[in-house]
Motif scaffolding. Structure first.
Motif, PDB file in Angstrom:
ATOM      1  N   GLY A  64       0.811  -1.212   0.000  1.00 51.57           N
ATOM      2  CA  GLY A  64       0.000   0.000   0.000  1.00 51.57           C
ATOM      3  C   GLY A  64       0.843   1.259   0.000  1.00 51.57           C
ATOM      4  O   GLY A  64       0.436   2.283  -0.561  1.00 51.57           O
ATOM      5  N   ASN A  65       2.026   1.191   0.624  1.00 57.00           N
ATOM      6  CA  ASN A  65       2.932   2.349   0.663  1.00 57.00           C
ATOM      7  C   ASN A  65       3.945   2.347  -0.474  1.00 57.00           C
ATOM      8  O   ASN A  65       4.878   3.149  -0.474  1.00 57.00           O
ATOM      9  CB  ASN A  65       3.669   2.380   2.007  1.00 57.00           C
ATOM     10  CG  ASN A  65       2.758   2.743   3.159  1.00 57.00           C
ATOM     11  OD1 ASN A  65       1.840   3.543   3.000  1.00 57.00           O
ATOM     12  ND2 ASN A  65       2.984   2.153   4.325  1.00 57.00           N
ATOM     13  N   SER A  66       3.766   1.426  -1.425  1.00 64.37           N
ATOM     14  CA  SER A  66       4.649   1.315  -2.605  1.00 64.37           C
ATOM     15  C   SER A  66       6.109   1.113  -2.212  1.00 64.37           C
ATOM     16  O   SER A  66       7.016   1.672  -2.824  1.00 64.37           O
ATOM     17  CB  SER A  66       4.517   2.580  -3.486  1.00 64.37           C
ATOM     18  OG  SER A  66       3.193   2.750  -3.908  1.00 64.37           O
ATOM     19  N   LYS A  67       6.334   0.309  -1.180  1.00 68.18           N
ATOM     20  CA  LYS A  67       7.691   0.049  -0.714  1.00 68.18           C
ATOM     21  C   LYS A  67       8.296  -1.138  -1.457  1.00 68.18           C
ATOM     22  O   LYS A  67       7.611  -2.094  -1.807  1.00 68.18           O
ATOM     23  CB  LYS A  67       7.695  -0.234   0.798  1.00 68.18           C
ATOM     24  CG  LYS A  67       7.461   0.994   1.657  1.00 68.18           C
ATOM     25  CD  LYS A  67       7.594   0.652   3.125  1.00 68.18           C
ATOM     26  CE  LYS A  67       7.449   1.886   4.004  1.00 68.18           C
ATOM     27  NZ  LYS A  67       8.558   2.833   3.839  1.00 68.18           N
ATOM     28  N   SER A  68       9.596  -1.063  -1.665  1.00 64.74           N
ATOM     29  CA  SER A  68      10.327  -2.196  -2.216  1.00 64.74           C
ATOM     30  C   SER A  68      10.562  -3.196  -1.093  1.00 64.74           C
ATOM     31  O   SER A  68      10.945  -2.815   0.010  1.00 64.74           O
ATOM     32  CB  SER A  68      11.669  -1.744  -2.803  1.00 64.74           C
ATOM     33  OG  SER A  68      11.462  -0.900  -3.915  1.00 64.74           O
TER      34      SER A  68
END
Length: 293
Positions: free
Chosen positions: A241-245
């Protein structure tokens, strides 16, 4: 009860009691103290302080000399979680099964509560009568490095800058060596420093410490996909959801599991060469690798 589980619970209780005492004794009653205690009392696994004390146990040292440092380390970790949860960072509503600090109080109070825990960490080390002046300087310096602009905070900055971008596995490793790994490494190296081990044991423990954060973070990434929100204490899928790798995002779930197992093997082999493989410290490595929360 399993002896290792009892070992963890006993140390967690000691750390909790001392954390409450430090906050109550070194801060004035009021809203700030309430906010600090709110996040301290939320609990948590206390992995970092337990690692420090377990290192001292494994090396045959008196672990009571590590209590202030262990609590200081947990204060730094708790401050980082309070700030991580803020709207400007990860914007999380729950932490450890309860409302995050800024939701329970407000953003300004949460920021100040984190600030106060960070600065209190150094005070409790410097006021510990069981530590020599030389030990205090070393521990404050190393904790500052592990938590600051070349350690945890640097890793947090790298993590923010990588959001919504495709990054390499090496770049991801660099983020988590700093963001997660530095405080975990400090737990091992500080515990070893206070125990005065043989040089070979110190070298091997340092090798183990260097991969510990990666083991912890990869399992965190795996749990964000496969874990139970009730057990973890926060929503699953928040990384996506936070577009983290993450490791599963780059390597796939099975690839991430394989990577974690390789690092776990490196850590356990280092413990074996250090002569502390049949201890609670080695059980802790297995626990970090296989935990479900």
């Amino acid at each position: 009860m399993d002896s290792f589980k009892k070992y963890l619970i006993d140390y967690q209780q000691i750390i909790n009691e001392k954390l409450f005492t430090y906050v109550r004794e070194y801060t004035d009653p009021g809203r700030l103290q309430e906010a600090m205690l709110y996040s301290i009392e939320a609990g948590g696994k206390r992995i970092r302080p337990v690692l420090l004390l377990s290192t001292m146990d494994a090396l045959g040292a008196q672990h009571n000399r590590g209590y202030s440092v262990a609590c200081a380390l947990e204060m730094v970790h708790t401050y980082s979680l309070i700030h991580d949860d803020l709207p400007a960072m990860d914007d999380d509503d729950t932490r450890r099964g309860q409302a995050t600090n800024h939701k329970a109080f407000d953003e300004a109070t949460a920021i100040l509560a984190g600030d106060a825990l960070l600065t209190l960490s150094f005070q409790v080390i410097t006021e510990d009568p069981s530590l020599t002046d030389e030990e205090k300087v070393y521990l404050v310096r190393e904790l500052s490095k592990a938590s600051g602009g070349t350690g945890m905070v640097a890793g947090q900055m790298e993590d923010m800058l990588s959001e919504s971008k495709q990054i390499s596995i090496d770049a991801l490793k660099s983020i988590h060596v700093n963001k997660t790994g530095q405080l975990l490494s400090f737990a091992i190296t500080a515990g070893a420093y206070l125990s005065h081990p043989a040089e070979k044991s110190l070298q091997e423990l340092t090798k183990m410490a260097n991969v510990l954060g990666l083991i912890f973070q990869i399992q965190d990434d795996i749990l964000d996909i496969t874990g139970d929100a009730g057990a973890i204490g926060k929503p699953v899928g928040s990384d996506e959801g936070n577009s983290k790798s993450t490791y599963p995002k780059i390597l796939g779930l099975q690839g991430a599991i394989k990577e974690k197992e390789q690092y776990t093997d490196i850590a356990l082999q280092s413990l074996k060469r250090a002569g502390v493989n049949a201890t609670s410290l080695s059980r802790l490595i297995d626990y970090l690798s296989s935990r479900d929360r």
